[in-house]
Structures are given as structure tokens and as C-alpha cells.
Scaffold this active site. Structure first.
Site, mmCIF file in Angstrom:
data_model
loop_
_atom_site.group_PDB
_atom_site.id
_atom_site.type_symbol
_atom_site.label_atom_id
_atom_site.label_comp_id
_atom_site.label_asym_id
_atom_site.label_seq_id
_atom_site.Cartn_x
_atom_site.Cartn_y
_atom_site.Cartn_z
ATOM 1 N N CYS A 167 -7.624 8.491 0.261
ATOM 2 C CA CYS A 167 -7.747 6.961 -0.388
ATOM 3 C C CYS A 167 -7.389 5.562 0.798
ATOM 4 O O CYS A 167 -8.109 5.682 1.378
ATOM 5 C CB CYS A 167 -6.839 6.139 -2.285
ATOM 6 N N LYS A 214 -1.252 13.105 2.112
ATOM 7 C CA LYS A 214 -1.445 10.794 1.684
ATOM 8 C C LYS A 214 -0.048 10.332 2.541
ATOM 9 O O LYS A 214 1.306 10.775 2.143
ATOM 10 C CB LYS A 214 -1.365 10.617 0.342
ATOM 11 N N GLU A 219 -9.397 11.445 -5.647
ATOM 12 C CA GLU A 219 -7.567 11.935 -5.425
ATOM 13 C C GLU A 219 -7.310 11.341 -7.159
ATOM 14 O O GLU A 219 -8.168 10.633 -7.969
ATOM 15 C CB GLU A 219 -7.479 10.696 -4.492
#
Ligand SMILES: *[C@@H]1O[C@H](CO)[C@@H](O)[C@H](O)[C@H]1NC(C)=O
Ligand SMILES: *[C@@H]1O[C@H](CO)[C@@H](O)[C@H](O)[C@H]1NC(C)=O
Ligand SMILES: *[C@@H]1O[C@H](CO)[C@@H](O)[C@H](O)[C@H]1NC(C)=O
Ligand SMILES: *[C@@H]1O[C@H](CO)[C@@H](O)[C@H](O)[C@H]1NC(C)=O
Ligand SMILES: *[C@@H]1O[C@H](CO)[C@@H](O)[C@H](O)[C@H]1NC(C)=O
Length: 475
Positions: free
Chosen positions: A214, A181, A81
Site C-alpha cells: 500500500c 509493512k 491488504e
């Protein structure tokens, strides 16, 4: 790290491991921990050309790593990321760094081969060419933009969405999946998508891969949902993770996730030791190939051959997890539900004195969400009457809150046995299929104080299978 390289080369020599007498399918994966070249002042407003120049320097390093990974036989490579554009931007200052990504279900697109189809796709083009030229699946993370207008009530006031996006390319450079995300971590430059994305892509060497990013790893939506709904065994995971001991060091949590869900996870972190960012790995439920280095600078390529996991989640002793229970309104009644995930299983859900049970096997797998619900109580809207119901229903969408909605079409074929310990003899077995067509159960009736219904092949997609009990004395 000499120790790590040594471990990997040994693993290569013993790649034809035979387990339990059956040779397991295996594949070679790569993750790259990247020390990204960062903008010296991420809040400054720059033009697209300068942004592309900076990102180009990171992409040059990516390209070298893709070549190196492919040379070692890797079939898929994952990058971290924020590895291309960096971090600490504002909503305005990141704009020149954003690529445009078209909605994929409408378009089949190979950015390397069809460069001129869309503007502002330079980063996608380079990534796609790397995948194509090296015949490797490639997953990377970048910032993307999507124009929106007044017709969309959630459209930000500046007229566009800005997403933190993962992209996956197949080994011919085709864009095969994009994931936005969901759980942003104080990233003011980005918007969360209006609904969670559940994204996966198919590979010839290890089946389906799911992806998320993440901070998502700590949340139910969409990570757990995605894995359980599609019975995934492979996950790609770009991250920019700041280590926090004792519980949340990057490699520590990656390994725990692989173990808890019995999946392989290919995790690529960025490498900025001064910010506490390091820790990447290729994790199987039983073994991890990791890199964690707070001492030195530079990137690190990890390549490892790992088994494709074929054993079912439930067959692994001691790791079975109960599906989450939730409440949703159906027919104005507060039903208690559990999701019907994966290819097959056994479920139970209870309310008051009624317990409902389901044994199921999905004969045709689709992306539809089904749930098993129970209600034992007085129905009070549009008439007052007591109901005891066990119901297998197709939900309106993929989120739990849509279970109980009116749905008219379905394509999943589910073989099932449904039963419950109803307290009334008046049970109406319902079996409704796609397009409001009817089907008949194979078997139904009482056995040991439980009412049973079973059906092995509905003639079309299943909408509702239910035991609807009326307890007249309690009206
Ligand atoms: C980015 O922000 C973090 C947290 O706000 C800060 O600690 C760090 O120094 C910043 N890094 C850069 C490269 O600007
Ligand atoms: C790309 O941008 C150019 C210049 O602004 C414009 O003329 C062209 O129509 C755009 N192409 C597409 C596919 O949007
Ligand atoms: C549904 O029932 C549960 C359990 O009794 C309760 O916690 C929940 O608040 C109820 N939901 C609604 C919408 O009434
Ligand atoms: C139904 O089964 C559950 C679980 O075994 C039990 O607690 C409940 O009392 C049963 N209900 C009736 C009416 O027997
Ligand atoms: C339905 O399928 C189950 C499990 O696959 C099997 O045990 C059962 O015999 C089948 N029933 C019928 C009626 O075909």
C-alpha cells in the site's frame, strides 16, 4: 464488467506473441479485488475463536478464487491488504486476529504440512493449503505478532510487536517470504519493523518477485531500494488504497510505478466503494489489466498473461534514472556517495574539483550493498592532511548510513574500472578483499589526466577498491 472479461479472453487467444523475432517468456498472473467481510465493531475485544470465525469467512472466498484462478492457468495469485482481518482496529482489539509468524531465515516451514509446529497459525495454515492444493504461488496480507522482551529496547510496552505482514507461499505451500509493512498509514494497531524489510522470493516462471504494501509505494524505503538493489522486474503489491483524484487513484499510481521502474506490478486492492476503495490491476510497463468500480459490490478476479521483463532498466530509452546521492561519514570525513545497484552500470560522483567514475559488472550477485564515494578535502581528525579519494566500498548493511563503516567480510565479486581526475600525482591504489586479504589490480596508471584502476576477478569478495590521493601541498 463485461468489457474487461472480453479484453482478457482476447489476450488469452493471442498469448504467443512474438516480439522482435524472439519469443518472450510469459506467465499467467491473478489478482483478486476482495470485498472483505468486516467486523461490525472493530474496536470490540473478542476472543480468538470469534476472530478466526470472521477471518474464516473471508478465507472461504479466497479459496474459491484460488481455485478459479488456477483453473484459468494462473501461476501466482495476489490478495489485498486487510482482506482477511479488516481494518479500524485498536492495538488491543486486533490482537485475537493476529497469527504468529516465525523468523524465516532460521526455519523452513510448510504450514499446511506441518500444522502443529507453531501455535496461532491458523490463517497461515489455510493460505498454505490453498497454495499447495492448487499448485499456485500465493501472496496474502494478514496481521502478525512477535513476542519481544527487555533485551530489545524497541519492544513495545505490551511485550510484543504487531505487524501488518505480507506472506508468500510457493506452489507446494512453503512459506517463502514475509514482509512487514514499513510505511504505516495511521494504523495504530500495528508497529513498523525496527529496520525496513527487503523481501523477495524466487519463482521458476518469472524469477524474483519483490513485495511491499500500500502506502509503501510512495516512499524510497524500502520499495525503490529493493527494486534497484536486486534489479527486480516483478512486484507483488497488496493494498487497501483509498482513491484520491486527480493524482492518487489506485490504478493510476500502480500503472505509473510499473512504467517508471520498468517492472510488472501485481496489485490487489480491497473493494469498499463507500470508502473510496477500489482499483486493482496486473500492470506491465506497456499494458494494464485493471478493475476500478465505484458502482457495484462484490469482488473481482483479474487473470492475465504477461511477459517476463528481461530488458535492463538502463536499456529502455528515456527511463534511466540517476541513482540518489547521499552523504555518509567514512574515516571521519564527509564522503559523497552513490549506491552501486543492480548487476552492472556506470556511475559518477563528484565533490569539489574531483570526479570519480565507476564501470562495474557484478560477477557474483549477493545481497550486499556497495557504494561509490568521493572525498576532496582536508582531513582533520587524528592528524591533519589533505585527501582526494575515489572509493568503491562494501557498506556495513543495507541502509545508506552504513556506507563507510568498517567491514571485514564480503562475498560479492565485482569486475570494475575505477577512475578519477585527481589533482595530485601521488595516488595509492587500494585493493582489499574479504578477511583482509590483498589482491592486485589488472591495470592502473594515468590516462588523459585521470588515474585508472581496473580488476576483473578478485580472488575473494570485494571489500575496498580505492584511489587514495595525497595532496601534500595542501596539508
Ligand atoms: C474506518 O475508519 C475510516 C476512517 O477513520 C472511516 O471513514 C470508516 O467509516 C471506518 N470504516 C469502518 C468499516 O468502520
Ligand atoms: C501451544 O499451546 C499449548 C497450549 O497453550 C501449549 O501447551 C503448547 O506447548 C504450545 N505449543 C507450542 C509449539 O508453542
Ligand atoms: C556533508 O556535506 C554535505 C554537502 O556539503 C552537507 O550538506 C552535509 O550536511 C554534510 N554532512 C555532515 C555530517 O557534515
Ligand atoms: C574534474 O572533472 C570535473 C567534471 O568534468 C570538472 O568539473 C573538474 O574541474 C575536473 N577537475 C580538475 C582538477 O580538472
Ligand atoms: C574485463 O571485463 C571487461 C568487460 O567485461 C572487458 O571489456 C575487459 O577486456 C576485461 N579485462 C580483462 C583484463 O580481462
Amino acid at each position: 464488467m463485461a468489457g474487461l472479461c472480453w479484453k482478457l479472453s482476447v489476450c488469452f487467444l493471442c498469448s504467443q506473441v512474438v516480439s522482435g523475432g524472439v519469443e518472450e517468456a510469459r506467465y499467467v498472473a491473478a489478482v483478486y479485488e476482495h470485498e472483505s467481510i468486516l467486523s461490525p465493531d472493530p474496536t470490540a475485544l473478542v476472543d480468538r475463536r470469534s476472530a478466526l470465525q470472521l477471518m474464516g469467512r473471508n478465507l472461504d472466498i479466497y479459496e474459491q478464487q484460488v481455485v478459479a484462478a488456477a483453473r484459468q492457468g494462473a501461476q501466482i495469485i495476489v490478495f489485498p491488504e486487510d482482506g482477511i482481518h479488516g481494518f479500524n482496529f485498536t492495538r488491543r482489539s486486533i490482537y485475537p486476529y493476529l497469527d504468529f509468524v516465525p523468523h524465516l531465515h532460521a526455519v523452513k516451514w510448510n504450514p499446511c504440512r506441518e500444522m502443529y509446529l507453531f501455535n496461532d497459525t491458523e490463517v497461515l495454515q489455510r493460505l498454505s493449503c490453498m497454495a499447495l492444493n492448487n499448485k499456485i504461488f500465493l501472496v496474502a496480507n494478514l496481521g502478525t505478532k512477535q513476542p519481544c522482551g527487555h533485551t530489545d529496547p524497541r519492544c513495545p510496552s505490551d511485550g510484543k510487536y504487531q505487524f501488518n505482514t505480507n506472506v508468500a507461499f510457493d506452489d507446494a505451500g512453503m512459506l517463502v517470504a514475509t514482509y512487514r509493512k514499513h510505511n504505516l498509514y495511521f494504523e495504530y494497531a500495528f508497529d513498523a519493523p525496527p529496520e525496513p524489510d527487503y523481501k523477495l522470493f524466487e519463482t521458476p516462471f518469472a524469477g524474483k518477485f519483490g513485495m511491499f504494501t500500500c502506502f509503501d509505494i510512495l516512499f524510497f524505503e524500502p520499495a525503490v531500494k529493493l527494486i534497484r538493489q536486486y534489479n527486480l522486474k516483478q512486484v507483488v503489491y497488496p493494498t487497501a488504497w483509498m482513491n484520491q483524484l486527480p493524482l492518487l487513484s489506485a490504478v493510476e499510481f500502480q500503472q505509473a510505478f510499473a512504467t517508471a521502474f520498468n517492472v510488472n506490478i501485481l496489485a490487489a486492492n480491497i473493494h469498499h466503494p463507500t470508502l473510496g476503495m477500489t482499483g486493482s490491476g496486473i500492470h506491465t510497463p506497456a499494458k494494464s489489466f485493471i478493475y476500478h468500480n465505484m458502482e457495484s459490490y462484490g469482488g473481482k478476479l483479474i487473470v492475465a498473461e504477461i511477459p517476463v521483463i528481461t530488458t535492463d532498466y538502463k536499456t529502455k530509452k528515456g527511463t534511466e534514472q540517476l541513482p540518489p546521492q547521499f552523504y555518509a561519514e567514512m574515516m571521519y570525513d564527509n564522503f559523497t556517495f552513490v549506491p552501486v545497484w543492480g548487476e552492472k552500470g556506470e556511475l559518477q560522483v563528484c565533490s569539489n574539483t574531483l570526479c570519480c567514475y565507476l564501470n562495474y559488472r557484478r560477477a557474483v550477485l549477493t545481497d550486499e550493498l556497495y557504494a561509490l564515494g568521493v572525498f576532496d578535502g582536508l582531513h582533520t581528525v587524528h592528524g591533519t592532511y589533505y585527501v582526494q579519494a575515489c572509493a568503491l566500498v562494501k557498506c556495513g548493511g543495507l541502509s545508506f548510513s552504513t556506507c563507510g563503516q568498517e567491514v571485514t567480510d564480503a562475498s560479492a565479486l565485482i569486475d570494475f574500472q575505477l577512475w578519477g581526475n585527481m589533482s595530485t600525482p601521488y595516488i595509492f591504489p587500494l585493493l582489499l578483499t574479504s578477511g583482509i586479504t590483498l589482491d592486485f589490480a589488472d591495470h592502473m596508471g594515468w590516462k588523459n589526466h585521470h588515474y585508472f584502476m581496473s580488476k576483473n576477478r578478485t580472488s575473494s569478495g570485494l571489500l575496498t577498491a580505492a584511489l587514495y590521493g595525497r595532496w601534500y601541498e595542501k596539508d
